[in-house]
Design an enzyme around this catalytic site. Structure first.
Site, mmCIF file in Angstrom:
data_model
loop_
_atom_site.group_PDB
_atom_site.id
_atom_site.type_symbol
_atom_site.label_atom_id
_atom_site.label_comp_id
_atom_site.label_asym_id
_atom_site.label_seq_id
_atom_site.Cartn_x
_atom_site.Cartn_y
_atom_site.Cartn_z
ATOM 1 N N ASP A 1 -14.626 4.627 15.326
ATOM 2 C CA ASP A 1 -14.455 6.266 15.353
ATOM 3 C C ASP A 1 -14.088 6.836 13.900
ATOM 4 O OD1 ASP A 1 -11.987 5.248 15.239
ATOM 5 O OD2 ASP A 1 -11.314 6.257 17.089
ATOM 6 N N HIS A 2 -13.300 5.989 13.198
ATOM 7 C CA HIS A 2 -13.072 6.602 11.958
ATOM 8 C C HIS A 2 -14.174 6.676 10.876
ATOM 9 C CE1 HIS A 2 -9.093 6.864 13.893
ATOM 10 N NE2 HIS A 2 -8.608 7.178 12.802
ATOM 11 N N ASP B 1 -2.607 3.494 15.442
ATOM 12 C CA ASP B 1 -2.974 4.616 15.028
ATOM 13 C C ASP B 1 -1.829 5.561 15.404
ATOM 14 O OD1 ASP B 1 -5.657 6.429 14.285
ATOM 15 O OD2 ASP B 1 -4.228 7.500 15.312
ATOM 16 N N ARG C 1 -3.407 17.168 11.596
ATOM 17 C CA ARG C 1 -3.039 17.195 10.362
ATOM 18 C C ARG C 1 -3.416 17.877 9.192
ATOM 19 N NH1 ARG C 1 -1.830 10.803 10.725
ATOM 20 N NH2 ARG C 1 0.215 11.074 11.806
ATOM 21 N N SER D 1 0.223 8.750 8.778
ATOM 22 C CA SER D 1 -0.698 7.757 9.498
ATOM 23 C C SER D 1 0.168 6.498 9.708
ATOM 24 C CB SER D 1 -1.774 7.401 8.599
ATOM 25 O OG SER D 1 -2.173 6.173 8.675
ATOM 26 N N ARG E 1 -1.377 3.413 9.138
ATOM 27 C CA ARG E 1 -2.230 2.745 8.080
ATOM 28 C C ARG E 1 -1.450 1.813 7.512
ATOM 29 N NH1 ARG E 1 -4.142 7.739 4.604
ATOM 30 N NH2 ARG E 1 -4.773 8.381 6.844
HETATM 31 C C1 MIC Z 1 -4.902 9.789 10.727
HETATM 32 O O1 MIC Z 1 -4.915 10.482 11.650
HETATM 33 O O2 MIC Z 1 -4.139 9.789 9.756
HETATM 34 C C2 MIC Z 1 -5.480 8.198 11.400
HETATM 35 C C3 MIC Z 1 -6.602 8.173 10.093
HETATM 36 O O3 MIC Z 1 -6.140 8.261 12.471
HETATM 37 C C4 MIC Z 1 -4.414 7.204 10.985
HETATM 38 C C5 MIC Z 1 -4.930 5.953 11.159
HETATM 39 C C6 MIC Z 1 -5.585 5.462 9.907
HETATM 40 O O4 MIC Z 1 -5.033 5.806 8.769
HETATM 41 O O5 MIC Z 1 -6.459 4.657 9.824
HETATM 42 C C7 MIC Z 1 -3.246 7.454 11.984
HETATM 43 O O6 MIC Z 1 -2.877 8.524 12.149
HETATM 44 O O7 MIC Z 1 -2.455 6.333 12.139
HETATM 45 FE FE1 SF4 Z 2 -9.135 10.565 14.305
HETATM 46 FE FE2 SF4 Z 2 -6.674 10.433 13.359
HETATM 47 FE FE3 SF4 Z 2 -7.970 12.740 13.187
HETATM 48 FE FE4 SF4 Z 2 -7.486 11.724 15.535
HETATM 49 S S1 SF4 Z 2 -5.991 12.555 13.972
HETATM 50 S S2 SF4 Z 2 -9.461 12.648 15.159
HETATM 51 S S3 SF4 Z 2 -7.522 9.713 15.292
HETATM 52 S S4 SF4 Z 2 -8.406 10.811 12.073
#
Ligand code: MIC
Ligand code: SF4
Length: 778
Positions: free
Chosen positions: A92-93, A157, A445, A641, A643
């Protein structure tokens, strides 16, 4: 989990909960019930909120493509042949939003072929369900297919808590946590404190589930939920749909909460039935009393929760949060004045709805209801309008029900069922790189640079219906609840509050893109990991602690203000290298603000004096000289995140310790897992003592013990030294991780000849594909 497995979990609950009530000498909240029901070893478990470490048995693990690569690479180091717990991987990402669903998807499949092949082959071999690109965003797919009341899941995640919308304790963690659970180990977490949110009144009119959480973010701030579970209860709960509850739990991540949860109710049962899980709904109804808090808790919540927050849904106004932080909020009625006062660009450049947070059928319908009113009044959207459906199921259903057509009539572009602009995968052409501009979205976010890589973009978050209404005004000065817009004939036009069914009348449409099951003959599957790939790199173990104190380490970076994981390890174009530790490490701290020089992403090499260097470059130079280094940081360091690259890259490039005012939960654990010491100032004012040319020692490491502070000595350039005290939250076991070099090393038998985990050979890789450089990673 099958309905049979859920039944046996539920059937064991009455006995387990009765024992817990007896041990604790009191009734239980819902979160406690689920924790108790999933306790690894109840007899030997210590329970103390904020202090004890819980060892839990997890029902399910979720991975998404950007974190799954590292999680699977780490899982491979365990030598296990199959995952011990049901696990899914979701693509998805990595899909970039550019021109619309079909083209973007086709491009992504081509661009990311190597990564998708790796994930697909690893899923087939190790026993994961593989959700290919286009099938949807992890959290929406989990809600539609896997989440169930009373379950416990972890996901690589941070928005995994979305599953709380179905009464599941769903927790965001780093990839290493997932790898360990997939390898059959218990999952460990600090026993969270409990915040009870008492919802009274009823959600209605313009006010949406999103407003519950944006209001709460404003109230409690991005630190307010750290090491806490947010448990919703009260009469207002039932006025919120299951997917609305999902939105609220999803964005609880922005409070830093361990997770959020709602008690089982009829709205969850309806959603389970609509998503073809009638048997699960029936079971949950049968065991309802165990999937809700005990009645005594509801009667006197202050006795059972560490903190109680009251929200009256009858008076809650629609909220907007932003820019730059999800806790900078206000009711929409006050937005215009605040924007003018701060000189924020009033003109909106783009409006975006959907994402994992807000793409339920109800969300789409409510947004379409607003759009339809505008169409009837002859209004046109003033700004580009983008829709990111959360799953193929949603996409097919809104297409069938004419909702998409409404969005298209207002000039909207439907993007792939993926994260896209929410994670910086957005190729904008409408503004210059550093041009200040305003966007509004229903995402979760909004840290600087989050959506389009530009820190000059001001991102505001609100409900999908408010975003849609704002698209017709094109300015932050419009309050759709109280204000009017000029219709083409000059008359004032006022929106009426959105109305929508929560679930499709005709049921959800059948979806084309389903998941792929593991191979029937997994041992014959070869992991596709091409040698010399620039996207994927096998991991080598980090070097173990040398048994010595850290003496006179240079400061690579002292960060000023917010240092989220988006500052430490930005996403966007860097998502490309999420499976390649060496490559991705070049992004290290690119978004961090240097407290010494005021620059972003760069600073002075503390040894050579070279100025204006990206931190990764400097770190590599220090590493080449055999030097480790430290980071000094501010409050809630590592917020955002899950990550783990934000911990792995520093570790890989030589970071020994991160010393800050406070940490966000997932990141602190990620640092520990990778063998970095996360330390906090005993006196937060000590942050101010550190200067560019100082050298930092962390002493007394041989006597490192849980709960015992350490001493940090700061040597000034003129030879003076200052001593300060720092705290850590390492448990005995976590200290063993530090000593071994990482959690993974600590759990492994190391082969003394190669310096890497003995078990790695068991994994059938294609001959010649292995490119591990043992011991390189210091
Ligand atoms: C996000 O919303 O910041 C992400 C991208 O989904 C991350 C995961 C990632 O950095 O791959 C998260 O929320 O953990
Ligand atoms: Fe994707 Fe994270 Fe954004 Fe949700 S918050 S849509 S999991 S990048």
């Amino acid at each position: 989990m099958s309905a049979e497995q859920i039944r046996s979990l539920y059937a064991a609950m009455p006995g387990r909960l009765a024992r817990a009530r007896q041990t604790f000498g009191r009734p239980l909240t819902l979160a406690e019930k689920i924790l108790v029901a999933h306790c690894w070893d109840f007899e030997n478990q210590v329970w103390e909120r904020g202090k004890a470490i819980l060892r839990l048995r997890v029902d399910r693990v979720g991975l998404q493509d950007a974190t799954a690569q590292m999680a699977l690479l780490q899982f491979m180091m365990s030598g296990r042949k199959r995952v011990a717990v049901p696990t899914t991987a979701h693509c998805d990402h990595l899909i970039r939003a550019e021109s619309g669903s079909a083209e973007d998807l086709a491009r992504a499949i081509k661009e990311n072929e190597e990564v998708y092949n790796f994930l697909r082959s690893a899923s087939r071999k190790f026993g994961l369900d593989f959700w290919p690109p286009g099938s949807g965003i992890i959290h929406q797919v989990v809600l539609e297919n896997y989440a169930f009341p009373g379950g416990l899941m972890i996901g690589a995640d941070s928005h995994t808590p979305n599953g709380g919308g179905l009464g599941m304790l769903a927790i965001g963690v780093g990839g290493a946590d997932c790898a360990e659970v997939m390898a059959g180990l218990p999952w460990e977490v600090l026993h969270p404190k409990l915040v009870g949110v008492h919802l009274t009144g009823k959600l209605s009119g313009w006010t949406a589930p999103k407003d519950v959480i944006t209001y709460l973010c404003t109230l409690l701030t991005v630190k307010g939920g750290t090491n806490r579970i947010i448990e919703y209860f009260g009469p207002g709960v039932e006025s919120i749909s299951a997917t609305g509850k999902g939105t609220i739990c999803n964005m609880g991540a922005e409070l830093g909460a361990t997770t959020s949860i709602f008690p089982f109710d009829s709205r969850m049962a309806s959603y389970l039935r609509a998503t073809e899980r009638a048997e699960v709904a029936r079971l949950a109804e049968e065991f309802r009393e165990h999937l809700t808090p005990d009645p005594e808790v509801l009667a006197d919540p202050a006795r059972f929760y560490d903190q109680v927050v009251e929200i009256d849904l009858d008076v809650l106004e629609p909220h907007v949060v932003g820019p730059h932080s999800p806790d900078r909020g206000r009711p929409i009625s006050r937005l215009a004045a605040e924007a003018r006062e701060n000189g924020w660009p009033l003109r909106i450049t783009n409006a975006l709805i959907g994402s994992c947070t807000n793409s339920s059928y109800e969300d789409m319908r409510r947004a379409a209801h607003i759009a339809m009113q505008a169409i009837k009044a002859g209004l046109r959207a003033k700004v580009p309008f983008w829709i990111s459906p959360g799953s193929d199921r949603i996409y097919q259903t809104i297409k069938r029900d004419g909702i998409m057509e409404i969005f298209e009539r207002i000039g909207g572009t439907v993007l792939a069922n993926a994260c896209g602009p929410c994670i910086g995968q957005w190729k904008r052409r409408d503004v210059g790189a550093e041009e200040a501009n305003t966007i509004v979205s229903s995402f979760n976010r909004n840290f600087p640079g989050r959506n389009d890589g530009s820190a000059a973009t001001l991102s505001f978050l609100t409900s999908p219906e408010i975003v849609t209404a704002l698209a017709f005004a094109g300015t932050l000065e419009f309050d759709p609840v109280h204000g009017t817009l000029p219709a083409p004939d000059g008359s004032p036009f006022r929106f009426t509050a959105p109305e929508a069914e929560e679930l499709p009348r005709e049921g959800f449409a059948r979806t084309a893109a389903a998941f792929e099951r593991p191979a029937a003959d997994p041992d014959s599957v070869e992991i596709e990991l091409p040698a010399n790939s620039e996207r994927l790199q096998l991991l080598g173990p980090f070097v173990a602690w040398d048994g010595k104190d850290m003496i006179d380490l240079p400061i690579l970076l002292k960060t000023r203000g917010k240092t989220t994981t988006d500052h430490i390890s930005p996403a966007g174009p860097w998502l490309r290298y999420r499976g390649h530790l060496d490559r991705i490490s070049d992004n290290m701290f690119l978004g961090a603000v240097n407290a010494f020089t005021g620059e972003t992403g760069k600073g002075v090499n503390p040894v050579t004096g070279a100025a204006g260097q990206p931190f990764a470059k400097t770190a590599r130079e220090l590493k080449a000289r055999g030097l480790q280094w430290v980071v000094i940081g501010d409050e809630n360091y590592g917020e955002g995140s899950s990550r783990e690259h934000a911990a792995m890259s520093p570790r890989y490039l030589g970071c020994a310790a991160v010393i800050v005012r406070s940490f966000a939960r997932i990141h602190e654990t990620n640092l520990k897992k990778q063998g970095i010491l996360p330390l906090t100032f005993a006196d937060p004012r000590d942050y101010d003592r550190f200067e560019q040319a100082d050298r930092v020692s962390v002493v007394g490491l041989h006597a490192l013990e849980p709960g015992k502070p350490l001493t940090v000595r700061i040597r000034k350039p003129d030879g003076r030294t200052e001593e300060i005290q720092v705290n850590h939250s390492l448990t005995r076991e976590q200290i063993a991780w530090f000593r071994a070099g990482s959690a993974l090393n600590a759990g492994q038998a190391m082969d003394p000849a190669t310096g890497r985990p003995a078990a790695l050979e068991d994994v059938a890789l294609r001959p010649g594909d292995v490119d591990v450089r043992p011991g390189e990673s210091r």
